[in-house]
Scaffold this active site. Structure first.
Site, PDB file in Angstrom:
ATOM      1  N   GLU A 164       0.996  -1.204  -0.006  1.00  0.00           N
ATOM      2  CA  GLU A 164       0.036   0.020   0.084  1.00  0.00           C
ATOM      3  C   GLU A 164       0.908   1.264   0.039  1.00  0.00           C
ATOM      4  O   GLU A 164       1.837   1.264   0.726  1.00  0.00           O
ATOM      5  CB  GLU A 164      -0.923  -0.066   1.389  1.00  0.00           C
ATOM      6  CG  GLU A 164      -1.872   1.304   1.190  1.00  0.00           C
ATOM      7  CD  GLU A 164      -2.874   1.036   2.497  1.00  0.00           C
ATOM      8  OE1 GLU A 164      -3.528   0.004   2.381  1.00  0.00           O
ATOM      9  OE2 GLU A 164      -3.269   2.032   3.100  1.00  0.00           O
ATOM     10  N   THR A 180      -3.853   4.898  -1.536  1.00  0.00           N
ATOM     11  CA  THR A 180      -4.825   5.583  -0.453  1.00  0.00           C
ATOM     12  C   THR A 180      -5.575   6.850  -1.178  1.00  0.00           C
ATOM     13  O   THR A 180      -4.997   7.477  -2.113  1.00  0.00           O
ATOM     14  CB  THR A 180      -4.402   5.892   0.774  1.00  0.00           C
ATOM     15  OG1 THR A 180      -3.134   6.809   0.781  1.00  0.00           O
ATOM     16  CG2 THR A 180      -3.689   4.466   1.501  1.00  0.00           C
ATOM     17  N   TYR A 181      -6.526   7.150  -0.711  1.00  0.00           N
ATOM     18  CA  TYR A 181      -7.336   8.484  -0.857  1.00  0.00           C
ATOM     19  C   TYR A 181      -7.367   9.454   0.120  1.00  0.00           C
ATOM     20  O   TYR A 181      -7.731   9.022   1.425  1.00  0.00           O
ATOM     21  CB  TYR A 181      -8.617   7.857  -1.248  1.00  0.00           C
ATOM     22  CG  TYR A 181      -9.664   8.796  -1.892  1.00  0.00           C
ATOM     23  CD1 TYR A 181      -9.520   8.818  -3.256  1.00  0.00           C
ATOM     24  CD2 TYR A 181     -10.688   9.311  -1.332  1.00  0.00           C
ATOM     25  CE1 TYR A 181     -10.288   9.937  -4.181  1.00  0.00           C
ATOM     26  CE2 TYR A 181     -11.613  10.423  -2.013  1.00  0.00           C
ATOM     27  CZ  TYR A 181     -11.357  10.281  -3.498  1.00  0.00           C
ATOM     28  OH  TYR A 181     -12.093  11.389  -4.270  1.00  0.00           O
ATOM     29  N   ALA A 228      -8.261  11.946   2.942  1.00  0.00           N
ATOM     30  CA  ALA A 228      -9.381  12.204   4.107  1.00  0.00           C
ATOM     31  C   ALA A 228     -10.470  13.272   3.158  1.00  0.00           C
ATOM     32  O   ALA A 228      -9.902  14.237   2.999  1.00  0.00           O
ATOM     33  CB  ALA A 228      -9.099  12.583   5.184  1.00  0.00           C
ATOM     34  N   HIS A 273      -8.125   3.480  -3.821  1.00  0.00           N
ATOM     35  CA  HIS A 273      -8.940   3.546  -2.629  1.00  0.00           C
ATOM     36  C   HIS A 273     -10.070   4.749  -2.918  1.00  0.00           C
ATOM     37  O   HIS A 273      -9.418   5.614  -3.530  1.00  0.00           O
ATOM     38  CB  HIS A 273      -8.166   4.014  -1.389  1.00  0.00           C
ATOM     39  CG  HIS A 273      -7.220   3.005  -0.715  1.00  0.00           C
ATOM     40  ND1 HIS A 273      -7.006   2.804   0.619  1.00  0.00           N
ATOM     41  CD2 HIS A 273      -6.515   1.912  -1.354  1.00  0.00           C
ATOM     42  CE1 HIS A 273      -6.089   1.665   0.849  1.00  0.00           C
ATOM     43  NE2 HIS A 273      -5.948   1.046  -0.448  1.00  0.00           N
ATOM     44  N   GLY A 296     -14.475   6.710   4.873  1.00  0.00           N
ATOM     45  CA  GLY A 296     -13.612   7.643   5.182  1.00  0.00           C
ATOM     46  C   GLY A 296     -13.879   8.296   6.409  1.00  0.00           C
ATOM     47  O   GLY A 296     -14.767   7.835   7.136  1.00  0.00           O
ATOM     48  N   ASP A 297     -13.157   9.306   6.870  1.00  0.00           N
ATOM     49  CA  ASP A 297     -13.298   9.860   8.319  1.00  0.00           C
ATOM     50  C   ASP A 297     -13.737  11.466   8.382  1.00  0.00           C
ATOM     51  O   ASP A 297     -13.376  11.901   7.002  1.00  0.00           O
ATOM     52  CB  ASP A 297     -11.838   9.764   9.085  1.00  0.00           C
ATOM     53  CG  ASP A 297     -11.599   8.209   9.461  1.00  0.00           C
ATOM     54  OD1 ASP A 297     -12.746   7.749   9.788  1.00  0.00           O
ATOM     55  OD2 ASP A 297     -10.709   7.658   9.183  1.00  0.00           O
ATOM     56  N   GLN A 347      -7.797  -3.495   8.638  1.00  0.00           N
ATOM     57  CA  GLN A 347      -6.823  -2.370   9.441  1.00  0.00           C
ATOM     58  C   GLN A 347      -5.751  -3.054   9.779  1.00  0.00           C
ATOM     59  O   GLN A 347      -5.964  -4.284  10.094  1.00  0.00           O
ATOM     60  CB  GLN A 347      -7.753  -1.851  10.385  1.00  0.00           C
ATOM     61  CG  GLN A 347      -7.159  -0.665  11.374  1.00  0.00           C
ATOM     62  CD  GLN A 347      -6.860   0.578  10.210  1.00  0.00           C
ATOM     63  OE1 GLN A 347      -5.490   0.416   9.975  1.00  0.00           O
ATOM     64  NE2 GLN A 347      -7.536   1.490  10.034  1.00  0.00           N
ATOM     65  N   GLN A 371       5.661   7.483  15.229  1.00  0.00           N
ATOM     66  CA  GLN A 371       4.473   7.371  14.150  1.00  0.00           C
ATOM     67  C   GLN A 371       3.485   6.191  14.638  1.00  0.00           C
ATOM     68  O   GLN A 371       2.362   6.231  14.614  1.00  0.00           O
ATOM     69  CB  GLN A 371       5.405   6.774  13.138  1.00  0.00           C
ATOM     70  CG  GLN A 371       4.600   6.405  11.944  1.00  0.00           C
ATOM     71  CD  GLN A 371       5.555   5.361  10.684  1.00  0.00           C
ATOM     72  OE1 GLN A 371       6.153   4.620  11.279  1.00  0.00           O
ATOM     73  NE2 GLN A 371       5.762   6.048   9.703  1.00  0.00           N
TER      74      GLN A 371
HETATM   75  P1  FAD Z   1     -18.041   1.913   7.120  1.00  0.00           P
HETATM   76  O1  FAD Z   1     -18.143   0.515   6.546  1.00  0.00           O
HETATM   77  O2  FAD Z   1     -19.063   2.958   6.602  1.00  0.00           O
HETATM   78  O3  FAD Z   1     -18.235   1.747   8.891  1.00  0.00           O
HETATM   79  C1  FAD Z   1     -18.098   2.957   9.602  1.00  0.00           C
HETATM   80  C2  FAD Z   1     -18.710   2.807  10.702  1.00  0.00           C
HETATM   81  O4  FAD Z   1     -20.172   2.690  10.519  1.00  0.00           O
HETATM   82  C3  FAD Z   1     -18.254   1.216  11.556  1.00  0.00           C
HETATM   83  O5  FAD Z   1     -18.712   1.519  12.801  1.00  0.00           O
HETATM   84  C4  FAD Z   1     -19.566   0.795  10.983  1.00  0.00           C
HETATM   85  O6  FAD Z   1     -19.899  -0.598  11.777  1.00  0.00           O
HETATM   86  C5  FAD Z   1     -20.640   1.566  11.007  1.00  0.00           C
HETATM   87  N1  FAD Z   1     -21.701   1.469   9.852  1.00  0.00           N
HETATM   88  C6  FAD Z   1     -21.596   0.728   8.730  1.00  0.00           C
HETATM   89  N2  FAD Z   1     -22.872   0.543   8.180  1.00  0.00           N
HETATM   90  C7  FAD Z   1     -23.717   0.974   8.819  1.00  0.00           C
HETATM   91  C8  FAD Z   1     -25.162   0.977   8.813  1.00  0.00           C
HETATM   92  N3  FAD Z   1     -25.873   0.790   7.750  1.00  0.00           N
HETATM   93  N4  FAD Z   1     -25.781   1.539  10.012  1.00  0.00           N
HETATM   94  C9  FAD Z   1     -25.232   1.883  11.230  1.00  0.00           C
HETATM   95  N5  FAD Z   1     -23.655   1.967  11.233  1.00  0.00           N
HETATM   96  C10 FAD Z   1     -23.148   1.577  10.199  1.00  0.00           C
HETATM   97  N6  FAD Z   1      -9.400   6.345   4.926  1.00  0.00           N
HETATM   98  C11 FAD Z   1      -9.193   7.261   3.989  1.00  0.00           C
HETATM   99  O7  FAD Z   1      -9.523   8.425   4.205  1.00  0.00           O
HETATM  100  N7  FAD Z   1      -8.577   7.114   2.794  1.00  0.00           N
HETATM  101  C12 FAD Z   1      -7.882   5.724   2.490  1.00  0.00           C
HETATM  102  O8  FAD Z   1      -7.551   5.256   1.489  1.00  0.00           O
HETATM  103  C13 FAD Z   1      -8.314   4.760   3.466  1.00  0.00           C
HETATM  104  N8  FAD Z   1      -7.875   3.366   3.073  1.00  0.00           N
HETATM  105  C14 FAD Z   1      -8.345   2.286   4.120  1.00  0.00           C
HETATM  106  C15 FAD Z   1      -7.803   1.221   4.109  1.00  0.00           C
HETATM  107  C16 FAD Z   1      -8.053   0.105   4.991  1.00  0.00           C
HETATM  108  C17 FAD Z   1      -7.715  -1.172   4.564  1.00  0.00           C
HETATM  109  C18 FAD Z   1      -8.732   0.328   6.121  1.00  0.00           C
HETATM  110  C19 FAD Z   1      -9.224  -0.868   7.037  1.00  0.00           C
HETATM  111  C20 FAD Z   1      -9.219   1.728   6.353  1.00  0.00           C
HETATM  112  C21 FAD Z   1      -8.903   2.717   5.516  1.00  0.00           C
HETATM  113  N9  FAD Z   1      -9.106   4.097   5.707  1.00  0.00           N
HETATM  114  C22 FAD Z   1      -8.851   5.004   4.700  1.00  0.00           C
HETATM  115  C23 FAD Z   1      -9.982   4.581   6.859  1.00  0.00           C
HETATM  116  C24 FAD Z   1     -11.390   4.341   6.831  1.00  0.00           C
HETATM  117  O9  FAD Z   1     -11.993   5.365   5.674  1.00  0.00           O
HETATM  118  C25 FAD Z   1     -11.881   4.514   8.133  1.00  0.00           C
HETATM  119  O10 FAD Z   1     -11.608   3.392   9.099  1.00  0.00           O
HETATM  120  C26 FAD Z   1     -13.472   4.982   8.226  1.00  0.00           C
HETATM  121  O11 FAD Z   1     -13.843   5.446   9.412  1.00  0.00           O
HETATM  122  C27 FAD Z   1     -14.572   3.664   8.166  1.00  0.00           C
HETATM  123  O12 FAD Z   1     -14.380   3.254   6.839  1.00  0.00           O
HETATM  124  P2  FAD Z   1     -15.169   1.978   6.373  1.00  0.00           P
HETATM  125  O13 FAD Z   1     -14.941   1.706   5.124  1.00  0.00           O
HETATM  126  O14 FAD Z   1     -15.039   0.858   7.256  1.00  0.00           O
HETATM  127  O15 FAD Z   1     -16.830   2.564   6.742  1.00  0.00           O
END
Ligand code: FAD
Length: 285
Positions: A17, A48-49, A51, A77, A108-109, A174, A210
């Protein structure tokens, strides 16, 4: 064979990555890193993408460069927070045009100021539905072995992940430090009837500050056995060596436990990833 799911069916995958660099010097470093790691013949590399989509063009630029200038298969991503359906549709058209076949669909966050820009999406599953409906891409999703920090509880975290995996082709996790987290996650998904590949993400520790920052941001625990080991040394090279040793052991344990491959966070440097691959006898190192 460019679709990651097909590669996973054929063999255990090796992937790296990268993140899109912000300065010219960092671009040169990434170019050098990609050149060095290409020799290991990974099955794919992921980009990655930023935030909130803050630097979305940078992801596209790196993905495009990788397709044109290297033999590597890129996975882009894509996060949905703050994006409209029109934004996403045009990005997908562009990815299709340049021949990208693999997308990691993410939630995303919120930005650091907590202000969530208006958009059409709430969860990764909403984005996943649009990417899957476009019919062109192999799609992965994120999994959080130690449970996502915003999840209400473990059971709902796993249910939402299972829902995503009923549509997506695979998940990437993660980072984490104990193999039991991955084993438990896969068992919990199996209990929900989900058997899609869950690719473990492995973070080689580069330095203490880090890893402390990254564990806080991601909700990953730094286990006591590891923090004690890190606290016992001061020399940065010694810390780096512990990072390589720990990542190698974890990857070995994961492969022994049946993981579909290893996904290494390269942090845009070739050294640690190369050493880990040599230790594991993975790739052509
Ligand atoms: P979701 O699947 O939307 O989950 C987020 C939260 O919402 C979880 O608590 C989930 O349980 C809850 N949830 C999901 N669906 C529902 C529903 N229908 N109703 C109620 N709650 C629900 N971030 C970046 O900005 N750029 C990147 O490139 C990036 N790459 C990543 C790569 C990996 C392998 C990982 C693990 C994370 C990455 N992230 C990245 C971070 C990620 O965007 C954050 O962890 C984000 O907060 C959650 O992403 P998610 O896709 O799991 O979200």
């Amino acid at each position: 064979m460019a679709r990651i799911a097909a590669r996973m069916e054929a063999k255990r995958t090796l992937s790296f990555e990268f993140f899109p660099p912000k300065t010219t010097a960092a671009q040169l470093t990434l170019g050098r890193t990609v050149g060095a790691l290409e020799a290991l013949e990974p099955d794919f590399v992921s980009i990655t993408y930023g935030a909130g989509g803050s630097d979305r063009h940078r992801t596209g630029d790196v993905v495009n460069w990788i397709r044109k200038e290297t033999s590597l298969e890129p996975m882009a991503h894509l996060t949905c927070m703050g994006h409209t359906r029109t934004d996403v549709a045009s990005l997908l058209v562009e990815y299709r045009r340049i021949g990208v076949e693999n997308i990691l669909a993410l939630g995303g966050d919120p930005p650091a100021d907590g202000h969530i820009p208006a958009g059409d999406y709430q969860y990764a599953s909403d984005l996943l539905a649009d990417v899957a409906a476009s019919g062109s891409f192999c799609v992965g999703v994120a999994a959080h072995p130690e449970v996502h920090p915003r999840s209400l509880d473990r059971a709902s975290d796993r249910r939402h992940l299972a829902d995503k995996l009923s549509v997506a082709d695979f998940a990437v996790t993660q980072f984490f430090f104990d193999v039991e987290h991955w084993i438990r996650l896969v068992d919990e998904l199996a209990d929900l009837g989900v058997h899609k590949p869950v690719l473990p993400g492995i973070m080689p520790i580069g330095n203490k500050q880090q890893i402390l920052r990254m564990t806080q941001m991601s909700g990953t625990a730094l286990p006591t056995w590891l923090s004690d080991r890190l606290d016992s040394v001061d020399d940065p090279e010694h810390v780096r060596q512990i990072g390589i040793e720990v990542a190698t052991q974890l990857a070995n344990d994961l492969l022994d436990a049946g993981a579909p491959g290893v996904h290494l966070y390269a942090l845009n440097r070739p050294e640690a990833v190369t050493e880990i691959c040599v230790n594991l006898n993975l790739g052509t190192a």
